[in-house]
Design a protein around this motif. Structure first.
Motif: not given
Length: 271
Positions: A224-226, A231-232, A246-249, A254-257
């Motif tokens: 989740m973000d914002s 990502f699901d 997963l971090l890369e996805k 999300a357009g950010k780390s």
């Protein structure tokens, strides 16, 4: 089992403290799904849980549980079908009441009888409480007359889990329920959680900061973000993912780390 359709929630609208907590949130869970959720602080994870349990009414969208629209159902009605565990072990139990009294409240709350809260717990039901407690392996079955406030954090969290699932809920929400416990106790409570969810085939959503848990527990991972899900993943695709994947996805979608220190630390610890 659970559908969230375009759910939106803004706190303090029109003020300098305006916060868009949920923004077009969509989610569909099948019966028996066990989904883990990760995201930065303020991503909307706990807010989503509170929207599902009815802590507040959403501004837009619909919440459907087992085919029933509960969007405007009050919190105490939803509690009959939804179990909810918090990060703080002190929440979820009444400290000045005994273990037996806490279990009786949880048992009667989930009852479908209109006169449930005016009922008395029978000897047979007390024996059932004792049997449930014995499964924890903490000796609480011999302390049923003790106030819950005398228990350790781990014991209270294990008791809360038992209370939330004693009458099998349609949905179980776990909001980092092991994060405040010491590693050994956290491991024990997590093991108990997995056993109960699997044995009862409970539909479950679990927030975690541990990236390895996010990929290993259950059958589905959400990020989740914002205020919405970015990502699901499930099935074979999920099985092939590493923590770095997963971090890369998350970064791609999300357009950010991901900037949660606890999450990043947990990913580094597993290397």
């Amino acid at each position: 089992m659970l559908e969230l359709k375009n759910v939106c929630k803004t706190f303090n609208p029109g003020t300098v403290n305006e916060k868009k907590a949920l923004t077009g949130l969509n989610l569909s869970l099948k019966h028996g799904d066990f989904a883990t959720i990760v995201g930065s602080n303020g991503a909307g994870k706990s807010t989503m849980f509170n929207a599902i349990t009815g802590s507040f009414f959403t501004d837009e969208g619909a919440i459907i549980l087992n085919g029933e629209d509960i969007t405007f159902k009050k919190e105490h009605f939803r509690s009959k079908d939804i179990g909810h565990l918090f990060q703080d072990p002190l929440l979820g139990t009444a400290p000045h009441m005994t273990i037996e009294e806490n279990m009786a409240l949880a048992y009667l709350r989930a009852s479908t009888a209109k006169t449930a809260f005016f009922s008395r717990i029978s000897k047979k039901e007390k024996q059932k409480f004792r049997e449930h407690l014995s499964l924890l392996g903490m000796g609480l079955e011999d302390r049923m007359k003790n106030p819950v406030g005398l228990l350790s954090g781990g014991q209270r969290q294990a008791l809360t889990l038992l209370m939330a699932t004693m009458v099998t809920p349609k949905l179980l929400l776990l909001d980092e329920h092991t994060a405040a416990l010491d590693p050994a106790t956290a491991e024990k409570v997590l093991k108990l959680t997995k056993e109960i969810v699997k044995d009862r085939n409970i539909t479950c959503l679990m927030v975690t900061h541990n990236m390895h848990q996010a990929l290993e527990l259950g059958n589905r991972t959400l990020m989740m973000d914002s205020g919405h899900i970015v990502f699901d993943v499930s099935g074979e695709e999920r099985a092939k993912l590493t923590v770095d994947d997963l971090l890369e996805k998350f970064k791609d979608n999300a357009g950010k780390s991901l900037d949660n220190d606890r999450i990043l630390l947990s990913s580094a610890e597993g290397e």
